[in-house]
Design a protein around this motif. Structure first.
Motif, PDB file in Angstrom:
ATOM      1  N   ASP A  33       0.916  -1.138   0.156  1.00  0.00           N
ATOM      2  CA  ASP A  33       0.111   0.084  -0.100  1.00  0.00           C
ATOM      3  C   ASP A  33       0.770   1.256   0.073  1.00  0.00           C
ATOM      4  O   ASP A  33       1.200   1.462   0.993  1.00  0.00           O
ATOM      5  N   ILE A  34       1.272   1.747  -1.011  1.00  0.00           N
ATOM      6  CA  ILE A  34       2.255   2.943  -1.239  1.00  0.00           C
ATOM      7  C   ILE A  34       1.555   4.077  -0.773  1.00  0.00           C
ATOM      8  O   ILE A  34       2.193   5.187  -0.229  1.00  0.00           O
ATOM      9  N   LEU A  35       0.334   4.323  -0.671  1.00  0.00           N
ATOM     10  CA  LEU A  35      -0.282   5.558  -0.033  1.00  0.00           C
ATOM     11  C   LEU A  35      -0.303   5.688   1.302  1.00  0.00           C
ATOM     12  O   LEU A  35      -0.408   6.717   2.081  1.00  0.00           O
ATOM     13  N   GLY A  36      -0.611   4.583   1.858  1.00  0.00           N
ATOM     14  CA  GLY A  36      -0.676   4.428   3.452  1.00  0.00           C
ATOM     15  C   GLY A  36       0.266   4.020   4.018  1.00  0.00           C
ATOM     16  O   GLY A  36       0.445   3.852   5.462  1.00  0.00           O
ATOM     17  N   SER A  37       1.484   3.468   3.451  1.00  0.00           N
ATOM     18  CA  SER A  37       2.543   3.156   4.001  1.00  0.00           C
ATOM     19  C   SER A  37       3.991   3.883   4.056  1.00  0.00           C
ATOM     20  O   SER A  37       3.950   4.705   2.998  1.00  0.00           O
ATOM     21  N   ARG A  38       4.887   4.011   4.946  1.00  0.00           N
ATOM     22  CA  ARG A  38       6.029   4.733   5.138  1.00  0.00           C
ATOM     23  C   ARG A  38       7.082   4.085   4.585  1.00  0.00           C
ATOM     24  O   ARG A  38       7.157   2.924   4.717  1.00  0.00           O
ATOM     25  N   MET A  39       7.730   4.575   3.373  1.00  0.00           N
ATOM     26  CA  MET A  39       8.516   3.815   2.693  1.00  0.00           C
ATOM     27  C   MET A  39       9.794   4.480   2.218  1.00  0.00           C
ATOM     28  O   MET A  39      10.626   4.074   1.209  1.00  0.00           O
ATOM     29  N   LYS A  40      10.222   5.529   3.042  1.00  0.00           N
ATOM     30  CA  LYS A  40      11.636   6.361   2.695  1.00  0.00           C
ATOM     31  C   LYS A  40      12.683   5.363   2.741  1.00  0.00           C
ATOM     32  O   LYS A  40      12.919   4.584   3.647  1.00  0.00           O
ATOM     33  N   ASP A  41      13.691   5.479   1.604  1.00  0.00           N
ATOM     34  CA  ASP A  41      14.631   4.726   1.596  1.00  0.00           C
ATOM     35  C   ASP A  41      14.470   3.138   1.501  1.00  0.00           C
ATOM     36  O   ASP A  41      15.483   2.340   1.437  1.00  0.00           O
ATOM     37  N   ALA A  42      13.222   2.580   1.028  1.00  0.00           N
ATOM     38  CA  ALA A  42      13.145   1.142   0.959  1.00  0.00           C
ATOM     39  C   ALA A  42      13.836   0.717  -0.320  1.00  0.00           C
ATOM     40  O   ALA A  42      14.025   1.623  -1.263  1.00  0.00           O
ATOM     41  N   ARG A  43      14.067  -0.283  -0.705  1.00  0.00           N
ATOM     42  CA  ARG A  43      14.749  -0.748  -1.933  1.00  0.00           C
ATOM     43  C   ARG A  43      14.088  -1.696  -2.568  1.00  0.00           C
ATOM     44  O   ARG A  43      13.802  -2.803  -2.067  1.00  0.00           O
ATOM     45  N   PHE A  44      13.942  -1.651  -3.794  1.00  0.00           N
ATOM     46  CA  PHE A  44      13.127  -2.720  -4.686  1.00  0.00           C
ATOM     47  C   PHE A  44      13.845  -2.654  -5.906  1.00  0.00           C
ATOM     48  O   PHE A  44      14.999  -1.999  -6.403  1.00  0.00           O
ATOM     49  N   SER A  45      13.550  -3.889  -6.813  1.00  0.00           N
ATOM     50  CA  SER A  45      14.246  -4.416  -7.938  1.00  0.00           C
ATOM     51  C   SER A  45      13.319  -4.565  -9.067  1.00  0.00           C
ATOM     52  O   SER A  45      12.013  -4.786  -8.622  1.00  0.00           O
ATOM     53  N   LEU A  46      13.533  -4.378  -9.945  1.00  0.00           N
ATOM     54  CA  LEU A  46      12.753  -4.639 -11.490  1.00  0.00           C
ATOM     55  C   LEU A  46      12.918  -6.064 -11.659  1.00  0.00           C
ATOM     56  O   LEU A  46      13.615  -6.830 -11.435  1.00  0.00           O
ATOM     57  N   PRO A  47      11.853  -6.768 -12.207  1.00  0.00           N
ATOM     58  CA  PRO A  47      10.591  -6.206 -12.702  1.00  0.00           C
ATOM     59  C   PRO A  47       9.484  -5.845 -11.563  1.00  0.00           C
ATOM     60  O   PRO A  47       8.245  -5.142 -11.699  1.00  0.00           O
ATOM     61  N   GLU A  48       9.505  -6.770 -10.557  1.00  0.00           N
ATOM     62  CA  GLU A  48       8.456  -6.693  -9.434  1.00  0.00           C
ATOM     63  C   GLU A  48       7.960  -5.128  -8.957  1.00  0.00           C
ATOM     64  O   GLU A  48       6.898  -5.099  -8.435  1.00  0.00           O
ATOM     65  N   ALA A  49       9.035  -4.365  -8.873  1.00  0.00           N
ATOM     66  CA  ALA A  49       8.856  -2.929  -8.405  1.00  0.00           C
ATOM     67  C   ALA A  49       7.678  -2.294  -9.240  1.00  0.00           C
ATOM     68  O   ALA A  49       6.980  -1.447  -8.694  1.00  0.00           O
ATOM     69  N   VAL A  50       7.574  -2.716 -10.340  1.00  0.00           N
ATOM     70  CA  VAL A  50       6.553  -1.954 -11.257  1.00  0.00           C
ATOM     71  C   VAL A  50       5.189  -2.267 -10.790  1.00  0.00           C
ATOM     72  O   VAL A  50       4.266  -1.366 -10.719  1.00  0.00           O
ATOM     73  N   ASN A  51       4.877  -3.345 -10.021  1.00  0.00           N
ATOM     74  CA  ASN A  51       3.558  -3.558  -9.151  1.00  0.00           C
ATOM     75  C   ASN A  51       3.288  -2.545  -8.218  1.00  0.00           C
ATOM     76  O   ASN A  51       2.138  -2.297  -7.810  1.00  0.00           O
ATOM     77  N   LEU A  52       4.300  -1.837  -7.747  1.00  0.00           N
ATOM     78  CA  LEU A  52       3.875  -0.692  -6.672  1.00  0.00           C
ATOM     79  C   LEU A  52       3.117   0.402  -7.298  1.00  0.00           C
ATOM     80  O   LEU A  52       2.413   1.073  -6.663  1.00  0.00           O
ATOM     81  N   LEU A  53       2.984   0.468  -8.623  1.00  0.00           N
ATOM     82  CA  LEU A  53       2.236   1.483  -9.313  1.00  0.00           C
ATOM     83  C   LEU A  53       0.624   1.122  -9.375  1.00  0.00           C
ATOM     84  O   LEU A  53      -0.034   2.001  -9.880  1.00  0.00           O
ATOM     85  N   ALA A  54       0.247  -0.053  -8.945  1.00  0.00           N
ATOM     86  CA  ALA A  54      -1.188  -0.368  -9.329  1.00  0.00           C
ATOM     87  C   ALA A  54      -1.977   0.649  -8.456  1.00  0.00           C
ATOM     88  O   ALA A  54      -2.939   0.701  -8.568  1.00  0.00           O
ATOM     89  N   ASP A  55      -1.850   0.878  -7.227  1.00  0.00           N
ATOM     90  CA  ASP A  55      -2.606   1.862  -6.490  1.00  0.00           C
ATOM     91  C   ASP A  55      -2.757   3.109  -6.981  1.00  0.00           C
ATOM     92  O   ASP A  55      -3.779   3.756  -6.507  1.00  0.00           O
TER      93      ASP A  55
END
Length: 61
Positions: A33-55
């Motif tokens: 939940d990118i709109l309701g979670s605190r995510m500063k400096d979290a690390r992600f990798s592609l291609p899975e990170a694209v799913n963050l845009l779903a919200d």
């Protein structure tokens, strides 16, 4: 500061979580939940990170 690096998080959802500095590199199967979670400096990798845009209800091409 949690590390989920390389983990299979089958159907795991993080809703309104403190994920600051969490490491999701090479992790799969999660939803954040990118709109309701605190995510500063979290690390992600592609291609899975694209799913963050779903919200955001946007379309990629």
């Amino acid at each position: 500061l949690a590390s989920f690096k390389g983990t299979e998080l089958h159907e795991t959802e993080f809703y309104q979580c403190d994920l600051r500095k969490a490491d999701f590199r090479d992790a799969t199967g999660y939803k954040v939940d990118i709109l309701g979670s605190r995510m500063k400096d979290a690390r992600f990798s592609l291609p899975e990170a694209v799913n963050l845009l779903a919200d955001l209800k946007i379309k990629l091409s």
